[in-house]
Design a protein around this motif. Sequence first.
Motif, PDB file in Angstrom:
ATOM      1  N   ARG A 151       0.831  -1.207   0.000  1.00 28.91           N
ATOM      2  CA  ARG A 151       0.000   0.000   0.000  1.00 28.91           C
ATOM      3  C   ARG A 151       0.866   1.258   0.000  1.00 28.91           C
ATOM      4  O   ARG A 151       0.616   2.217   0.725  1.00 28.91           O
ATOM      5  CB  ARG A 151      -0.979  -0.003   1.172  1.00 28.91           C
ATOM      6  CG  ARG A 151      -2.126  -0.989   0.955  1.00 28.91           C
ATOM      7  CD  ARG A 151      -3.206  -0.848   1.998  1.00 28.91           C
ATOM      8  NE  ARG A 151      -4.309  -1.776   1.735  1.00 28.91           N
ATOM      9  CZ  ARG A 151      -5.267  -2.056   2.602  1.00 28.91           C
ATOM     10  NH1 ARG A 151      -5.276  -1.480   3.784  1.00 28.91           N
ATOM     11  NH2 ARG A 151      -6.230  -2.899   2.287  1.00 28.91           N
ATOM     12  N   ASP A 153       2.653   4.641  -1.842  1.00 28.67           N
ATOM     13  CA  ASP A 153       2.188   5.688  -2.752  1.00 28.67           C
ATOM     14  C   ASP A 153       2.935   5.688  -4.082  1.00 28.67           C
ATOM     15  O   ASP A 153       2.600   6.450  -4.982  1.00 28.67           O
ATOM     16  CB  ASP A 153       2.307   7.063  -2.094  1.00 28.67           C
ATOM     17  CG  ASP A 153       3.746   7.407  -1.711  1.00 28.67           C
ATOM     18  OD1 ASP A 153       4.643   6.575  -1.934  1.00 28.67           O
ATOM     19  OD2 ASP A 153       3.969   8.505  -1.173  1.00 28.67           O
ATOM     20  N   ASP A 160       5.549   6.362   1.198  1.00 24.63           N
ATOM     21  CA  ASP A 160       4.672   6.226   2.350  1.00 24.63           C
ATOM     22  C   ASP A 160       3.910   4.925   2.176  1.00 24.63           C
ATOM     23  O   ASP A 160       3.660   4.477   1.054  1.00 24.63           O
ATOM     24  CB  ASP A 160       3.682   7.388   2.433  1.00 24.63           C
ATOM     25  CG  ASP A 160       4.365   8.713   2.731  1.00 24.63           C
ATOM     26  OD1 ASP A 160       5.567   8.696   3.037  1.00 24.63           O
ATOM     27  OD2 ASP A 160       3.689   9.753   2.636  1.00 24.63           O
ATOM     28  N   GLY A 161       3.517   4.322   3.270  1.00 24.73           N
ATOM     29  CA  GLY A 161       2.801   3.057   3.189  1.00 24.73           C
ATOM     30  C   GLY A 161       3.114   2.201   4.394  1.00 24.73           C
ATOM     31  O   GLY A 161       3.296   2.707   5.511  1.00 24.73           O
ATOM     32  N   GLU A 183       5.411   7.377   7.189  1.00 20.83           N
ATOM     33  CA  GLU A 183       4.780   8.661   6.895  1.00 20.83           C
ATOM     34  C   GLU A 183       5.844   9.650   6.429  1.00 20.83           C
ATOM     35  O   GLU A 183       6.884   9.795   7.075  1.00 20.83           O
ATOM     36  CB  GLU A 183       4.063   9.219   8.126  1.00 20.83           C
ATOM     37  CG  GLU A 183       2.846   8.419   8.553  1.00 20.83           C
ATOM     38  CD  GLU A 183       2.127   9.048   9.733  1.00 20.83           C
ATOM     39  OE1 GLU A 183       2.603  10.095  10.228  1.00 20.83           O
ATOM     40  OE2 GLU A 183       1.091   8.503  10.155  1.00 20.83           O
ATOM     41  N   TYR A 235      -3.674   3.973   5.210  1.00 21.25           N
ATOM     42  CA  TYR A 235      -3.529   3.888   3.759  1.00 21.25           C
ATOM     43  C   TYR A 235      -4.455   2.797   3.221  1.00 21.25           C
ATOM     44  O   TYR A 235      -4.223   1.614   3.469  1.00 21.25           O
ATOM     45  CB  TYR A 235      -2.081   3.576   3.378  1.00 21.25           C
ATOM     46  CG  TYR A 235      -1.071   4.550   3.948  1.00 21.25           C
ATOM     47  CD1 TYR A 235      -1.059   5.880   3.550  1.00 21.25           C
ATOM     48  CD2 TYR A 235      -0.140   4.137   4.899  1.00 21.25           C
ATOM     49  CE1 TYR A 235      -0.141   6.781   4.079  1.00 21.25           C
ATOM     50  CE2 TYR A 235       0.784   5.026   5.433  1.00 21.25           C
ATOM     51  CZ  TYR A 235       0.780   6.347   5.023  1.00 21.25           C
ATOM     52  OH  TYR A 235       1.690   7.235   5.551  1.00 21.25           O
ATOM     53  N   GLY A 238      -2.548   0.988  -2.493  1.00 16.79           N
ATOM     54  CA  GLY A 238      -1.219   1.383  -2.936  1.00 16.79           C
ATOM     55  C   GLY A 238      -0.448   0.213  -3.507  1.00 16.79           C
ATOM     56  O   GLY A 238      -0.961  -0.900  -3.654  1.00 16.79           O
TER      57      GLY A 238
END
Length: 261
Positions: A151, A153, A160-161, A183, A235, A238
């Motif tokens: 997940r 980005d 991020d994920g 993050e 999240y 992704g």
Amino acid sequence: MRKQNQKERGQGLLEYALILVAVALGALIILNLFGVSTGELYRTAVNAIGLSPSGGSPSEEAALPGDPPTPSEEEGPLFEDDFSEGLGGWTFLASKFWKGTVTEQDGKMMVGPMGAAFATGFSGTDYTINLSGAELQKKASNNEGFNVIFRSDGATTTFDGYTFSIDKPKNKDAGTLSFYKWENGVQMEQPISSAAVPPGFNWDHPGEIQVRVEGSNFTAAINGQAVLTGSDSTYPQGGVGLSSNFGSYLLVDGVSIQSAP
């Protein structure tokens, strides 16, 4: 006189039809009161006389109108790569932090220390990631391990994920399994969940790694054994990737991603 007889005959047929409709409705009401499924009666009847609802011969069992279609074959993977054609299906991170190399070696993908790669173009919500033939080659005496990224980005310099991480900070440590949230490109200090590596875990040949993502719930398995669960809803979707810690090279035979059942 003939017209009168025809009129009376027509009225009689209409009355018979209304009586039949009333009887049929009454029978349906009685069946429903006793909990009998009219759909099942229909299915049983057409099977008993050797017909399908469309008039042909049933192959297995007659389908009711509105029944979902039976799939002719299992759904294929959302993404699959055995690296037989190189690493064209992968995008590599490149930054001051993610500066490791990712190469193909003897039919395997090798993620070098502090290297990271993502399945190009893939993004999903609920899926299962499978790594086959995972190996670790030690580079340093500390900070061994690797991460399965999910997940994400899909950025090209950071991400991020979430990660499922297998870490061995020091050579004498037994090792830890963790789910982490990232993050703004930074791994959160506190894991979502963590546990010790299972007894007998082989750091040189971790083997088959699986991460299942469904809703806000995550499950990781090693060689078919569930080893860690976690939950977070930051999240919702992704991409998928792999990264290696400073002290290790990660090699894998193949990667596949399938829809979560």
